[in-house]
Design a protein around this motif. Sequence first.
Motif, PDB file in Angstrom:
ATOM      1  N   LEU A 101       0.094   6.673 -14.356  1.00  0.00           N
ATOM      2  CA  LEU A 101       0.735   6.235 -13.115  1.00  0.00           C
ATOM      3  C   LEU A 101      -0.283   6.160 -11.984  1.00  0.00           C
ATOM      4  CD1 LEU A 101       3.298   5.446 -11.588  1.00  0.00           C
ATOM      5  CD2 LEU A 101       3.727   7.906 -11.216  1.00  0.00           C
ATOM      6  N   PHE A 102      -1.198   7.113 -11.940  1.00  0.00           N
ATOM      7  CA  PHE A 102      -2.206   7.138 -10.876  1.00  0.00           C
ATOM      8  C   PHE A 102      -3.103   5.905 -10.922  1.00  0.00           C
ATOM      9  CE2 PHE A 102      -6.095   8.322  -8.707  1.00  0.00           C
ATOM     10  CZ  PHE A 102      -5.621   8.962  -7.576  1.00  0.00           C
ATOM     11  N   VAL A 103      -3.499   5.481 -12.099  1.00  0.00           N
ATOM     12  CA  VAL A 103      -4.450   4.363 -12.227  1.00  0.00           C
ATOM     13  C   VAL A 103      -3.770   3.018 -12.447  1.00  0.00           C
ATOM     14  CG1 VAL A 103      -6.270   5.890 -13.073  1.00  0.00           C
ATOM     15  CG2 VAL A 103      -4.824   4.667 -14.718  1.00  0.00           C
ATOM     16  N   LYS A 104      -2.468   2.986 -12.421  1.00  0.00           N
ATOM     17  CA  LYS A 104      -1.671   1.796 -12.735  1.00  0.00           C
ATOM     18  C   LYS A 104      -2.107   0.545 -11.977  1.00  0.00           C
ATOM     19  CE  LYS A 104       3.157   0.350 -12.306  1.00  0.00           C
ATOM     20  NZ  LYS A 104       4.500   0.846 -11.941  1.00  0.00           N
ATOM     21  N   HIS A 105      -2.528   0.679 -10.735  1.00  0.00           N
ATOM     22  CA  HIS A 105      -2.833  -0.487  -9.903  1.00  0.00           C
ATOM     23  C   HIS A 105      -4.326  -0.691  -9.653  1.00  0.00           C
ATOM     24  CE1 HIS A 105       1.401  -1.131  -9.232  1.00  0.00           C
ATOM     25  NE2 HIS A 105       1.527   0.138  -8.923  1.00  0.00           N
ATOM     26  N   ALA A 115       0.828  -1.205   0.000  1.00  0.00           N
ATOM     27  CA  ALA A 115       0.000   0.000   0.000  1.00  0.00           C
ATOM     28  C   ALA A 115       0.862   1.254   0.000  1.00  0.00           C
ATOM     29  CB  ALA A 115      -0.936  -0.006   1.207  1.00  0.00           C
ATOM     30  N   GLU A 116       1.960   1.243   0.739  1.00  0.00           N
ATOM     31  CA  GLU A 116       2.821   2.427   0.775  1.00  0.00           C
ATOM     32  C   GLU A 116       3.512   2.659  -0.562  1.00  0.00           C
ATOM     33  OE1 GLU A 116       5.928   4.763   3.680  1.00  0.00           O
ATOM     34  OE2 GLU A 116       5.392   2.699   4.156  1.00  0.00           O
ATOM     35  N   ASP A 141       0.147  12.601  -8.660  1.00  0.00           N
ATOM     36  CA  ASP A 141      -0.505  13.869  -8.322  1.00  0.00           C
ATOM     37  C   ASP A 141       0.389  15.050  -8.677  1.00  0.00           C
ATOM     38  OD1 ASP A 141      -2.667  12.469  -7.287  1.00  0.00           O
ATOM     39  OD2 ASP A 141      -2.173  12.896  -5.186  1.00  0.00           O
ATOM     40  N   ASP A 142       1.656  14.961  -8.294  1.00  0.00           N
ATOM     41  CA  ASP A 142       2.600  16.063  -8.516  1.00  0.00           C
ATOM     42  C   ASP A 142       2.892  16.299  -9.996  1.00  0.00           C
ATOM     43  OD1 ASP A 142       2.829  16.626  -5.831  1.00  0.00           O
ATOM     44  OD2 ASP A 142       4.751  15.589  -5.582  1.00  0.00           O
ATOM     45  N   THR A 143       2.880  15.224 -10.780  1.00  0.00           N
ATOM     46  CA  THR A 143       3.270  15.333 -12.190  1.00  0.00           C
ATOM     47  C   THR A 143       2.080  15.334 -13.144  1.00  0.00           C
ATOM     48  OG1 THR A 143       3.537  12.930 -12.370  1.00  0.00           O
ATOM     49  CG2 THR A 143       5.497  14.220 -11.740  1.00  0.00           C
ATOM     50  N   GLU A 159       3.599   6.106  -5.488  1.00  0.00           N
ATOM     51  CA  GLU A 159       3.354   6.275  -6.923  1.00  0.00           C
ATOM     52  C   GLU A 159       2.217   7.262  -7.165  1.00  0.00           C
ATOM     53  OE1 GLU A 159       2.783   2.442  -8.732  1.00  0.00           O
ATOM     54  OE2 GLU A 159       4.793   1.759  -8.165  1.00  0.00           O
ATOM     55  N   MET A 160       1.172   7.167  -6.359  1.00  0.00           N
ATOM     56  CA  MET A 160       0.020   8.053  -6.546  1.00  0.00           C
ATOM     57  C   MET A 160       0.375   9.500  -6.196  1.00  0.00           C
ATOM     58  SD  MET A 160      -2.964   5.499  -5.300  1.00  0.00           S
ATOM     59  CE  MET A 160      -4.366   6.280  -6.100  1.00  0.00           C
TER      60      MET A 160
END
Length: 116
Positions: free
Chosen positions: A29-33, A11-12, A22-24, A17-18
């Motif tokens: 990358l946000f939805v990758k998992h 989870a960490e 958010d920053d980029t 990654e999330m």
Amino acid sequence: MPELKNERAIAEQFLKEMLKADDTGNYELFVKHYEEKDLVDFSPERFEHDIKHMQARNGRNVGYEYFGALQGYRDDDHDGCFRFVWKGIYEKREALIIIGIHRKNDTWYINESAVR
């Protein structure tokens, strides 16, 4: 309750990654998992809109502190979920960050992510 060290580490990693996404502004990358079924109505445009408003309210994330976990709750279609909570430290305020994960066919997925 056991410390859930392995699940917490997963989870960490997803959280890191999330936060980077958010920053980029990186939707992929946000939805990758996430499983596809959990992304219905979550388009790149919605992601961009959500990030814009979250950053206006909170500023950028500058760190986080682990609070704890909840094991075995049920989240709609997902059995055996784990929910992890961190205190998110942002430029403008502190907030709770919640990441829910579940395992399916030996793969870990995110089923919940929220900043409150």
